[in-house]
Design a protein around this motif. Sequence first.
Motif, mmCIF file in Angstrom:
data_model
loop_
_atom_site.group_PDB
_atom_site.id
_atom_site.type_symbol
_atom_site.label_atom_id
_atom_site.label_comp_id
_atom_site.label_asym_id
_atom_site.label_seq_id
_atom_site.Cartn_x
_atom_site.Cartn_y
_atom_site.Cartn_z
ATOM 1 N N GLN A 12 -13.954 4.746 -36.351
ATOM 2 C CA GLN A 12 -13.466 6.008 -35.803
ATOM 3 C C GLN A 12 -14.310 7.209 -36.254
ATOM 4 O O GLN A 12 -13.843 8.345 -36.219
ATOM 5 C CB GLN A 12 -11.994 6.233 -36.174
ATOM 6 C CG GLN A 12 -11.082 5.102 -35.700
ATOM 7 C CD GLN A 12 -9.668 5.252 -36.203
ATOM 8 O OE1 GLN A 12 -9.173 6.356 -36.384
ATOM 9 N NE2 GLN A 12 -9.007 4.123 -36.446
ATOM 10 N N ILE A 13 -15.555 6.945 -36.643
ATOM 11 C CA ILE A 13 -16.449 8.011 -37.107
ATOM 12 C C ILE A 13 -17.747 7.928 -36.314
ATOM 13 O O ILE A 13 -18.380 6.866 -36.268
ATOM 14 C CB ILE A 13 -16.750 7.875 -38.607
ATOM 15 C CG1 ILE A 13 -15.467 8.038 -39.422
ATOM 16 C CG2 ILE A 13 -17.794 8.895 -39.051
ATOM 17 C CD1 ILE A 13 -15.647 7.775 -40.896
ATOM 18 N N PRO A 14 -18.192 9.042 -35.698
ATOM 19 C CA PRO A 14 -19.496 9.027 -35.010
ATOM 20 C C PRO A 14 -20.632 8.872 -36.018
ATOM 21 O O PRO A 14 -20.740 9.645 -36.976
ATOM 22 C CB PRO A 14 -19.546 10.396 -34.321
ATOM 23 C CG PRO A 14 -18.129 10.879 -34.278
ATOM 24 C CD PRO A 14 -17.468 10.307 -35.496
ATOM 25 N N LEU A 15 -21.464 7.875 -35.812
ATOM 26 C CA LEU A 15 -22.592 7.595 -36.703
ATOM 27 C C LEU A 15 -23.881 7.967 -35.988
ATOM 28 O O LEU A 15 -24.193 7.399 -34.936
ATOM 29 C CB LEU A 15 -22.612 6.112 -37.074
ATOM 30 C CG LEU A 15 -21.315 5.540 -37.670
ATOM 31 C CD1 LEU A 15 -21.418 4.026 -37.812
ATOM 32 C CD2 LEU A 15 -21.014 6.196 -39.016
ATOM 33 N N PRO A 16 -24.663 8.928 -36.520
ATOM 34 C CA PRO A 16 -25.919 9.300 -35.861
ATOM 35 C C PRO A 16 -26.866 8.108 -35.761
ATOM 36 O O PRO A 16 -26.996 7.305 -36.690
ATOM 37 C CB PRO A 16 -26.486 10.380 -36.779
ATOM 38 C CG PRO A 16 -25.326 10.884 -37.569
ATOM 39 C CD PRO A 16 -24.409 9.704 -37.737
ATOM 40 N N ARG A 62 -9.362 7.192 -28.970
ATOM 41 C CA ARG A 62 -9.082 8.598 -29.294
ATOM 42 C C ARG A 62 -10.247 9.213 -30.070
ATOM 43 O O ARG A 62 -10.620 10.377 -29.837
ATOM 44 C CB ARG A 62 -7.780 8.723 -30.086
ATOM 45 C CG ARG A 62 -6.515 8.577 -29.230
ATOM 46 C CD ARG A 62 -5.291 9.081 -29.970
ATOM 47 N NE ARG A 62 -4.980 8.267 -31.133
ATOM 48 C CZ ARG A 62 -4.146 7.234 -31.123
ATOM 49 N NH1 ARG A 62 -3.534 6.872 -29.997
ATOM 50 N NH2 ARG A 62 -3.905 6.545 -32.224
ATOM 51 N N ALA A 63 -10.830 8.429 -30.980
ATOM 52 C CA ALA A 63 -11.989 8.926 -31.726
ATOM 53 C C ALA A 63 -13.176 9.172 -30.801
ATOM 54 O O ALA A 63 -13.914 10.158 -30.952
ATOM 55 C CB ALA A 63 -12.362 7.934 -32.826
ATOM 56 N N VAL A 64 -13.369 8.277 -29.836
ATOM 57 C CA VAL A 64 -14.454 8.466 -28.857
ATOM 58 C C VAL A 64 -14.204 9.725 -28.038
ATOM 59 O O VAL A 64 -15.109 10.564 -27.842
ATOM 60 C CB VAL A 64 -14.573 7.231 -27.943
ATOM 61 C CG1 VAL A 64 -15.558 7.493 -26.807
ATOM 62 C CG2 VAL A 64 -15.005 6.001 -28.753
ATOM 63 N N ALA A 65 -12.976 9.872 -27.540
ATOM 64 C CA ALA A 65 -12.647 11.042 -26.727
ATOM 65 C C ALA A 65 -12.867 12.331 -27.516
ATOM 66 O O ALA A 65 -13.437 13.306 -26.998
ATOM 67 C CB ALA A 65 -11.211 10.947 -26.235
ATOM 68 N N LYS A 66 -12.435 12.360 -28.766
ATOM 69 C CA LYS A 66 -12.611 13.546 -29.597
ATOM 70 C C LYS A 66 -14.091 13.870 -29.787
ATOM 71 O O LYS A 66 -14.495 15.049 -29.755
ATOM 72 C CB LYS A 66 -11.939 13.335 -30.949
ATOM 73 C CG LYS A 66 -12.048 14.533 -31.894
ATOM 74 C CD LYS A 66 -11.357 14.235 -33.208
ATOM 75 C CE LYS A 66 -11.506 15.420 -34.183
ATOM 76 N NZ LYS A 66 -10.840 15.125 -35.490
ATOM 77 N N ALA A 67 -14.923 12.829 -29.956
ATOM 78 C CA ALA A 67 -16.345 13.039 -30.220
ATOM 79 C C ALA A 67 -17.098 13.594 -29.014
ATOM 80 O O ALA A 67 -18.201 14.124 -29.165
ATOM 81 C CB ALA A 67 -16.989 11.729 -30.680
ATOM 82 N N THR A 68 -16.521 13.496 -27.817
ATOM 83 C CA THR A 68 -17.183 14.077 -26.637
ATOM 84 C C THR A 68 -17.031 15.587 -26.595
ATOM 85 O O THR A 68 -17.707 16.259 -25.795
ATOM 86 C CB THR A 68 -16.633 13.483 -25.326
ATOM 87 O OG1 THR A 68 -15.266 13.887 -25.161
ATOM 88 C CG2 THR A 68 -16.733 11.963 -25.312
#
Length: 284
Positions: A12-16, A62-68
Motif C-alpha cells: 500500500q506504499i508507492p515505490l519509486p 484504495r492505495a492505488v487510487a490515492k496515489a493517482t
Amino acid sequence: MAFLAEPIPPRQIPLPVIPGVCRIVAPNAGPMTYHGTNTYLIDMPDGVVVLDPGPEDAPHLRAVAKATNGRAMAILLSHGHADHCAGASMLADMLGAPILGHESFTSRVASITGRLRHGDRIGELTCLHTPGHAMDHLCFALPGGIVFSGDHVMSWSSSVVPFPSGDMRAYLANLEMLRDRRDHLLLPGHGPAVPSPSTFIDQLIDRRLKREGAIMKALGSTNSTPEELVHRLYEGRASPVWRAALHNVRSHLEKLQADGRVVSVEDGRWQAVASSEQREIYCL
C-alpha cells in the motif's frame, strides 16, 4: 540462468521505480506471482495511467487510487489473467477511468471498456502486442527504451505458457521481437526491473530451446504422455511447479508438432518423428 530477487516489498506504499513511474505491489504473493503483482502508476502530461490493478483487494486498490492524486486518465491491462486484472472494475469505480486492454482481451474476472491494438498510443505509451503467455498480452513502451513487460518477460522466473490458451511458437517469436528492440530497461508484472534486457531475453530463449531438447531426449524412441515427461524432467519438484511445468511441456509439444518433430498418437501420447519422416514432412 540467473534470475533476479528482491526483498519482500512494503504494501500500500508507492515505490519509486524511475522518474515518473512508481509501483504498488499487491498482496497476492505465491509460487506463480513472486511477492505479488506490480501495479504501476505512470505519470503522463495529461494524467496518470494505472497498469495492472492486480487482485480485487480493497486496501490495495484504495492505495492505488490515492496515489493517482485525482489525475487518473486510464487503467491498462497487460492481459486477462486474474492476478493482473481482477481489481479493474473496483478501481474503475473509484477513479471513473476507462479500462483498456487488447482487442482480443479475454477474462473470467474482468472486462474492458476500450480496445487496443499493436501500435496504439496512450499518452506516451506505445502498445506492443506480445501473444504467447496469453494471446491478449500487451507490453507497453515508453520513449527512451523502457518497456513494461507484464508476464511476457519477468525477472524472477521464466513465464508459463499455459495450454491451450497460450502459444509457445508465438511466445518465442515475441521474445525475439522484444530482444531485437534493444531497450535498456524492462519493468515486469512481478519482481524487480530487468537491466540489459537483450542479454536476459537471449537467456530465456536459450532456456526454452534447451527444454525442447530435453523433451526430445526424454521421448527417445518411445511414446509418452505429457505427465510422464514432466515426471522425468521435473522429478522431485513441488506440486505448484509441477502444474506449471505440465502447461509448458504441453505447449512445447504443440510447437514441436507444428515444427514436424513430434506427433500425437493414441491415448494422449506423443512420439518423436524419425529423421527420415521429418525430411518427408518438410518436402511436402
